[in-house]
Design a protein around this motif. Structure first.
Motif, PDB file in Angstrom:
ATOM      1  N   LYS A  93     -16.837  -3.466   5.888  1.00  0.00           N
ATOM      2  CA  LYS A  93     -16.659  -2.307   5.868  1.00  0.00           C
ATOM      3  C   LYS A  93     -15.178  -2.170   6.727  1.00  0.00           C
ATOM      4  O   LYS A  93     -14.277  -1.237   6.359  1.00  0.00           O
ATOM      5  CB  LYS A  93     -17.484  -1.347   6.091  1.00  0.00           C
ATOM      6  CG  LYS A  93     -18.771  -1.180   4.713  1.00  0.00           C
ATOM      7  CD  LYS A  93     -19.681  -0.050   5.291  1.00  0.00           C
ATOM      8  CE  LYS A  93     -20.505   0.014   3.966  1.00  0.00           C
ATOM      9  NZ  LYS A  93     -21.836   1.209   4.359  1.00  0.00           N
ATOM     10  N   SER A 128      -2.050  -2.289   4.492  1.00  0.00           N
ATOM     11  CA  SER A 128      -1.384  -2.342   3.506  1.00  0.00           C
ATOM     12  C   SER A 128      -0.005  -1.345   3.650  1.00  0.00           C
ATOM     13  O   SER A 128       0.870  -1.353   2.753  1.00  0.00           O
ATOM     14  CB  SER A 128      -2.255  -2.212   2.365  1.00  0.00           C
ATOM     15  OG  SER A 128      -2.683  -0.881   2.295  1.00  0.00           O
ATOM     16  N   ALA A 188      -1.261   4.284   8.051  1.00  0.00           N
ATOM     17  CA  ALA A 188      -1.980   3.130   8.428  1.00  0.00           C
ATOM     18  C   ALA A 188      -3.123   3.501   9.623  1.00  0.00           C
ATOM     19  O   ALA A 188      -4.165   3.198   9.631  1.00  0.00           O
ATOM     20  CB  ALA A 188      -0.992   2.145   8.989  1.00  0.00           C
ATOM     21  N   ILE A 196      -6.194   5.424   8.468  1.00  0.00           N
ATOM     22  CA  ILE A 196      -7.144   4.595   7.720  1.00  0.00           C
ATOM     23  C   ILE A 196      -7.899   3.813   8.682  1.00  0.00           C
ATOM     24  O   ILE A 196      -9.074   3.611   8.693  1.00  0.00           O
ATOM     25  CB  ILE A 196      -6.206   4.113   6.524  1.00  0.00           C
ATOM     26  CG1 ILE A 196      -5.929   5.254   5.392  1.00  0.00           C
ATOM     27  CG2 ILE A 196      -7.345   3.112   5.648  1.00  0.00           C
ATOM     28  CD1 ILE A 196      -4.676   4.514   4.541  1.00  0.00           C
ATOM     29  N   GLY A 206       0.732  -1.168  -0.009  1.00  0.00           N
ATOM     30  CA  GLY A 206      -0.175  -0.010   0.184  1.00  0.00           C
ATOM     31  C   GLY A 206       1.041   1.252   0.027  1.00  0.00           C
ATOM     32  O   GLY A 206       0.563   2.236  -0.732  1.00  0.00           O
ATOM     33  N   MET A 231      -6.861  -2.000   4.548  1.00  0.00           N
ATOM     34  CA  MET A 231      -6.198  -1.140   3.478  1.00  0.00           C
ATOM     35  C   MET A 231      -5.090  -0.351   4.529  1.00  0.00           C
ATOM     36  O   MET A 231      -3.990  -0.029   4.161  1.00  0.00           O
ATOM     37  CB  MET A 231      -7.067  -0.050   3.250  1.00  0.00           C
ATOM     38  CG  MET A 231      -6.899   1.233   2.427  1.00  0.00           C
ATOM     39  SD  MET A 231      -7.763   2.180   1.962  1.00  0.00           S
ATOM     40  CE  MET A 231      -9.309   1.289   1.188  1.00  0.00           C
ATOM     41  N   GLY A 232      -5.333  -0.220   5.842  1.00  0.00           N
ATOM     42  CA  GLY A 232      -4.517   0.296   6.824  1.00  0.00           C
ATOM     43  C   GLY A 232      -3.307  -0.442   6.849  1.00  0.00           C
ATOM     44  O   GLY A 232      -2.165   0.048   6.968  1.00  0.00           O
ATOM     45  N   TYR A 275       1.099   4.111  -2.767  1.00  0.00           N
ATOM     46  CA  TYR A 275       1.029   5.502  -2.647  1.00  0.00           C
ATOM     47  C   TYR A 275       2.295   6.441  -3.029  1.00  0.00           C
ATOM     48  O   TYR A 275       2.148   7.440  -3.591  1.00  0.00           O
ATOM     49  CB  TYR A 275       0.812   5.564  -1.044  1.00  0.00           C
ATOM     50  CG  TYR A 275       0.844   6.761  -0.388  1.00  0.00           C
ATOM     51  CD1 TYR A 275      -0.083   7.975  -0.743  1.00  0.00           C
ATOM     52  CD2 TYR A 275       2.001   7.245   0.255  1.00  0.00           C
ATOM     53  CE1 TYR A 275      -0.198   9.237  -0.236  1.00  0.00           C
ATOM     54  CE2 TYR A 275       2.299   8.624   0.903  1.00  0.00           C
ATOM     55  CZ  TYR A 275       1.136   9.686   0.404  1.00  0.00           C
ATOM     56  OH  TYR A 275       1.276  10.855   1.131  1.00  0.00           O
ATOM     57  N   ALA A 290     -12.217  -4.026   5.546  1.00  0.00           N
ATOM     58  CA  ALA A 290     -11.886  -3.275   4.405  1.00  0.00           C
ATOM     59  C   ALA A 290     -10.852  -2.172   4.847  1.00  0.00           C
ATOM     60  O   ALA A 290      -9.780  -2.100   4.335  1.00  0.00           O
ATOM     61  CB  ALA A 290     -12.671  -2.904   3.409  1.00  0.00           C
ATOM     62  N   LEU A 291     -11.221  -1.408   5.796  1.00  0.00           N
ATOM     63  CA  LEU A 291     -10.624  -0.207   6.189  1.00  0.00           C
ATOM     64  C   LEU A 291      -9.252  -0.611   6.848  1.00  0.00           C
ATOM     65  O   LEU A 291      -8.239  -0.101   6.695  1.00  0.00           O
ATOM     66  CB  LEU A 291     -11.360   0.714   6.919  1.00  0.00           C
ATOM     67  CG  LEU A 291     -12.316   1.662   6.188  1.00  0.00           C
ATOM     68  CD1 LEU A 291     -13.291   2.214   7.301  1.00  0.00           C
ATOM     69  CD2 LEU A 291     -11.511   2.532   5.435  1.00  0.00           C
TER      70      LEU A 291
END
Length: 374
Positions: free
Chosen positions: A176, A186, A158, A161, A92, A183-184, A96, A179-180
């Motif tokens: 949800k 990553s 991280a 998020i 991630g 994502m953090g 970025y 997912a968050l």
């Protein structure tokens, strides 16, 4: 140090003034579009704006790890570096940086945009979950998450998020929330520790869950070595931390804050048992119990951090739970002596911030703006 302590004192004083005078509506008009907002939201926005600018406009030399992360932005070889055959930086974060390079190659822009994302994410969390008292949440936020935003840029992304999954955890919206958090994760794998809350949401949040959190935390301390071996088996890249001096106890203990959280957890659980019906809304009650469980985890991980220094970094993911618990306790259970309650938190966190600044662990002192560099 004077700059940071002055900022904290001003934030605390204005917050205490709002507590003393209660909430008042502030009406703002922009052109032909009138709208109103309360003084707490104005206070929250201004505090975050000041803190964001101080963080975003700093010189790249401010923050012990800032130079390293700037190098990942300006030097692709650093970004793609490996340790024991594995990429040093998570996917991630690498994506970025790659996306950011398409927009700019200015290192100050990198710091500014990274700070913008972290503060927007943190603002969103506080605005949604700490409306019991933004003043209290900011006073807890400043010496911890805000302090680390000057150095641990990848983990700060991280955190900003992943902690926004808290709202969905409380609502039992597992997809949800997951997912968050993922994502953090990553950006920094440590964010995945928040996935531990997902199994606890299979059923509704109850007082029984607090006891489960307590038992899980105690088991985590008791089974520390086997758990670490398991973590290193799946994430061998963190072996370098385990075998380095970063596992030594921190020179500056966070025992003061741990005592504050222990008292807050004890007071909150007592009121939950004795006056549980005060929180009538089921969703608000679930959020309160979830925040209490997270604060219990915060205490035990802080204790581990005193023995094994690197765990102070994991504690950062649970500070937001303490922010929610403190603000919510103030809202639901502090009927008398509200000013003294806030003043007590301000004095404890102010003293803690001062001690941390004197230690200068993250090398943010002396502070200088980027445009003042020679």
């Amino acid at each position: 140090m004077i700059l940071f302590m002055t900022m904290f004192i001003v934030i605390a004083l204005i917050g205490l003034m709002l507590v003393a005078n209660q909430k008042k509506k502030v009406f703002i008009t922009v052109g032909d579009l009138p709208f109103s907002t309360d003084s707490e939201h104005v206070y929250l926005a201004l505090c975050f704006l000041v803190m964001f600018l101080l963080c975003a406009l700093r010189d790249p030399s401010v923050g012990v790890d800032t130079k390293t992360y700037v190098q990942t932005f300006i030097n692709k070889n650093v970004l793609e570096s490996e340790i024991d055959g594995a990429n040093k930086f998570e996917i991630g974060y690498r994506l970025y940086i790659s996306a950011l390079r398409l927009i700019t190659n200015n290192k100050q822009a990198y710091i500014f945009i990274t700070a913008l994302i972290t503060f927007i994410g943190t603002y969103s969390f506080v605005e949604k979950n700490c409306n019991g008292s933004y003043c209290l949440s900011i006073m807890i936020f400043t010496p911890f998450l805000y302090y680390s935003y000057f150095s641990a840029l990848r983990q700060s992304l991280a955190i900003a998020i992943a902690i926004n999954g808290f709202h969905y955890i409380c609502e039992r919206k597992w997809i949800k929330a997951t997912a968050l958090i993922v994502m953090g994760g990553s950006f920094h794998y440590t964010a995945l520790i928040l996935l531990a809350f997902i199994p606890l949401t299979i059923t509704k949040w109850t007082k029984r869950k607090v006891m489960i959190a307590l038992l899980m935390s105690a088991a985590g301390v008791a089974l520390f070595e086997p758990l670490m071996n398991l973590v290193l088996r799946f994430f061998p890249i963190y072996t370098r931390y385990w075998e380095s001096g970063m596992m030594r106890p921190e020179q500056l203990s966070n025992g003061t804050f741990s005592m504050l959280v222990i008292m807050m957890c004890t007071f909150s659980f007592f009121n939950l048992v004795k006056n549980g019906n005060v929180i009538e809304d089921q969703q608000a009650r679930s959020k309160y119990i979830c925040a209490l469980a997270g604060s219990i985890f915060c205490v035990f991980i802080s204790i581990l951090g005193m023995r094994q220094g690197i765990f102070s970094r994991v504690t950062r993911y649970f500070i937001p739970f303490t922010m929610v618990l403190t603000a919510s306790t103030y809202k639901y259970y502090v009927n008398k002596f509200k000013f003294l309650f806030c003043l007590g938190v301000a004095l404890i966190m102010g003293a803690y911030f001062y001690v941390k600044l004197r230690g200068n662990m993250y090398q943010i002192i002396p502070y200088k703006f980027f445009f003042g560099s020679t």
